[in-house]
Design a protein around this motif. Sequence first.
Motif, short mmCIF file in Angstrom:
data_model
loop_
_atom_site.label_atom_id
_atom_site.label_comp_id
_atom_site.label_asym_id
_atom_site.label_seq_id
_atom_site.Cartn_x
_atom_site.Cartn_y
_atom_site.Cartn_z
N ASN A 163 0.78 -1.22 -0.06
CA ASN A 163 -0.01 -0.16 -0.14
C ASN A 163 1.36 1.16 0.57
N THR A 164 1.75 1.51 -1.45
CA THR A 164 2.87 2.50 -1.21
C THR A 164 3.19 2.73 -2.45
N THR A 165 2.92 4.36 -2.47
CA THR A 165 3.12 4.62 -3.12
C THR A 165 4.49 4.74 -4.40
N ASN A 166 4.62 4.22 -5.89
CA ASN A 166 6.29 4.75 -5.84
C ASN A 166 6.62 6.49 -6.20
N GLN A 167 7.79 6.04 -5.64
CA GLN A 167 8.09 7.51 -5.59
C GLN A 167 9.14 7.55 -6.62
N SER A 168 9.48 9.03 -7.85
CA SER A 168 10.69 8.89 -8.53
C SER A 168 11.49 8.92 -8.02
N TRP A 216 15.70 -4.58 -11.07
CA TRP A 216 16.05 -3.34 -10.88
C TRP A 216 17.30 -3.03 -10.75
N ILE A 217 17.75 -1.97 -10.87
CA ILE A 217 19.28 -1.19 -10.71
C ILE A 217 19.53 -1.11 -8.81
N ILE A 231 12.15 0.49 -15.18
CA ILE A 231 12.61 0.70 -15.87
C ILE A 231 13.31 1.24 -16.73
N GLY A 232 14.13 2.41 -17.11
CA GLY A 232 14.20 3.57 -18.27
C GLY A 232 12.78 3.23 -19.20
N ASP A 233 12.52 2.54 -20.30
CA ASP A 233 10.89 2.22 -20.51
C ASP A 233 10.57 1.14 -20.36
N LEU A 234 10.99 0.39 -20.01
CA LEU A 234 10.83 -1.37 -19.25
C LEU A 234 9.60 -1.25 -18.21
N PRO A 235 8.31 -1.62 -19.08
CA PRO A 235 7.44 -1.90 -17.47
C PRO A 235 8.13 -3.11 -16.50
N VAL A 236 8.09 -3.25 -15.22
CA VAL A 236 8.75 -4.04 -14.70
C VAL A 236 6.72 -4.00 -13.22
N SER A 237 5.87 -3.74 -13.22
CA SER A 237 5.20 -4.23 -11.91
C SER A 237 6.02 -5.35 -11.66
N GLY A 238 5.17 -4.71 -10.38
CA GLY A 238 5.24 -5.88 -8.67
C GLY A 238 6.66 -5.63 -8.62
N ALA A 239 7.32 -5.28 -9.12
CA ALA A 239 8.84 -4.93 -8.49
C ALA A 239 8.85 -4.73 -7.21
N LYS A 240 8.14 -4.40 -6.34
CA LYS A 240 8.70 -4.09 -4.81
C LYS A 240 8.27 -5.35 -4.13
N ILE A 241 9.39 -5.72 -3.19
CA ILE A 241 9.52 -5.96 -1.97
C ILE A 241 9.82 -6.04 -0.58
N ASP A 242 9.67 -6.48 0.44
CA ASP A 242 10.33 -6.05 1.19
C ASP A 242 11.38 -5.96 2.38
N VAL A 243 12.65 -5.32 1.14
CA VAL A 243 13.80 -5.31 1.41
C VAL A 243 14.09 -5.68 2.84
N TYR A 244 13.80 -5.71 4.55
CA TYR A 244 13.85 -5.36 5.60
C TYR A 244 13.66 -7.36 6.05
N ALA A 245 12.06 -7.18 5.91
CA ALA A 245 11.11 -8.16 5.99
C ALA A 245 12.63 -9.84 5.57
N THR A 283 13.60 -0.42 -1.28
CA THR A 283 12.35 -0.31 -1.29
C THR A 283 11.97 0.94 -2.40
N GLU A 284 12.23 1.65 -2.30
CA GLU A 284 11.66 2.96 -2.56
C GLU A 284 12.15 2.91 -3.78
N ALA A 285 13.36 2.25 -4.11
CA ALA A 285 14.30 2.82 -5.23
C ALA A 285 13.74 1.32 -6.08
N GLN A 286 12.84 0.96 -5.87
CA GLN A 286 12.35 -0.70 -6.58
C GLN A 286 10.86 0.18 -7.38
#
Length: 687
Positions: free
Chosen positions: A58-63, A359-360, A374-388, A367-370
């Motif tokens: 439930n997070t918002t992707n930040q550029s 990811w880059i 990436i560039g012109d390539l959609p990568v939906s569902g890229a986020k995971i919980d790094v700490y977890a 997580t906020e950088a996921q």
Amino acid sequence: MKEAPFAVVLIAFIAFIGVLYGLVLVSEDQSSINESILNQPQIVSNQTNENLTQNSLNTTNQSKNQTNTTNLTKTTNNTTNTTDMTKTVNYRVKTIIGIETPMRDGEKLVSDIWMPQEEGKYPVIMVRTPYGRSAAYMNYTGMGKYFASNGYIFIVQDVRGKGDSQGDFNFLFQEGADGYDTIEWAANQSWSNGKVGMMGFSYMGADQWLAAREKPPHLVCIAPTAATGRYMEEIPSIGGVFYMGWALPWTLQNNGRNQNLNIQDINWTPIFNYRPLINADEVTGTQIPLYRQFLEHPTMDDYWKRLQFTEQDFANINIPTMTTCGWFDTDQPGALFYWNGNKKNLTQKNDHYLIIGPWIHSGTFETEAQLSKIGDLPVSGAKIDVYANHLAFFDVYLKNSTSSVNNSSTDYNSTINGSANISSTNKSNLAPVTVYLTGLSKWINLTDYPPADMNITPFYLESKGQANTLGGNGFLNWTITNNSNNTSNNTIYNATSDSYTYDPNNPRPVTMGSFAVNCISTENRSDVLVYTTSSLEEPVMILGPVFMELYASSDAKDTDFVARILDVYPNGTAINLGPEECGGAIRARFRQGFDKEVLLEPGKIEKYRIELFDIGHVFLKGHRIRLEISSSAYPMLHPNPNTGNPIATDTQQQIAHQTIYHDQQYPSAVFLPVIPSNSSLYDQIFG
């Protein structure tokens, strides 16, 4: 009726006492139920269904800035995260600032520590950084509170010569011994239970491996993310080609005790163009000793051998590991070098884990950088919980318990609805291997990497003799066998070679940070050869290492060859793939190995191996696979002057005429790790 006013007063008094107690807890930075930390990166938590899925975030992707940056990272992220973080905690947390740890030579390194308020002995998690233990963009405060609230001692230390730590900084060369001393010091403190783990990315990933190589008795496990490790192939060179676009900015930014972040507006063009290269640092206004050391050691000599791991090094490391990297992570080559080397050690074969995301570099740990693109390539569902993910790993190996993020198990090689999943396997709830397939935008779990179904498949170069530019007649012919390229297409594409002219004064531009972008604009140059398959009749999935065997000649004593793989969409968009923006490269003088320089005999045909590193991608039906060949990637890579002179001091340059061969005697080909359409993995993904 007279009791009612008294009850009201009593309730109000109890409430007042409760408020006071709450204020006391807040003033002591403690919480027994929920902790809300303002202005820290969000810890993406899903305690309900306990899956790390994009739908549950439930997070918002930040550029994030994906252009060139300056950690050992080669891709820097200095953006301060401002997302709120709320999580369930078990321990109240206290912070201790500026603790000194003596090294064996008497120098003292300084750390900050987060730990549970409750007295006791706890396992230790350690990060050792050259970028400042209070670096805002790393959010060690949020990280420390997270792990301390889960029953760990969390330590962040300035490495030698950085921040408040004493001594002189010397790149990674001192990190093995200093890591050993710090680990053993921490294990013997009154608050430690004697078990130490390490985490961190980039430089902080590499220093974990160097510490592990020293075999400190109390180091139980490591979780290296994006750890550099293939010297001369990754940094400070790519295939022996000096990685100018990284080496100069990184060494300048890290030339003092603290990071200098005031380099972002520097005009790098006159600096990159200055010759001799070894004096280019002076254009910035200062001399950079480390930059000059890199140039003074262009081969795999004793200088670099101190860092480069051998098979014996891996054989001596017998602790669990969790490796994380990205398909567009510039330190992916090193991370997977460690992964592959460590796999050979069978004593701990069930205790190693791998996560590769879309990811880059910065996205491997933040997580906020996921991002969702990436560039012109959609990568939906890229986020995971790094700490977890880290907590799940550390809970098993530092606490001998099941992590709080466990969830229902999944089958071998199963797809997880396009999102990351932690599955029950071995001792922990982490899948042995979790990877994201770009192009298809799905996470899958594997039992090993590269997967057993992988089939290294050659794609042969063909043409009518003019593969130059996007409008040329280069063709890439796919065969699922190792036969030569004597196919029916040869009646049309029957030329045996292609040629182009490389002028070091006019190198092909490849922008730093240009991952997965449309490359059409630079494919119209005559010094770029383009080879493309026909339209695919079914999806082609590749998952593993990519390399090229190139047969070529040059009229110069030394030169470079650069190659990269692209996914061509039906509309013509051509997306470059791989962890380096340039793809892969080889400097001709290193064609026989990076430990020696052997110049060319002009006109002689030579065989070159170009590493394009690992790719996990699906070329969809109707798409085409493309290979580009050129001799430059500026300003990423130093343009070879073609003279054969020492690179550091050369001030001359000359034009080189290059010929690429592709016939039965010289079958130039790119080798892709294809997952066959008749394999079980392919079937489970595509049905």
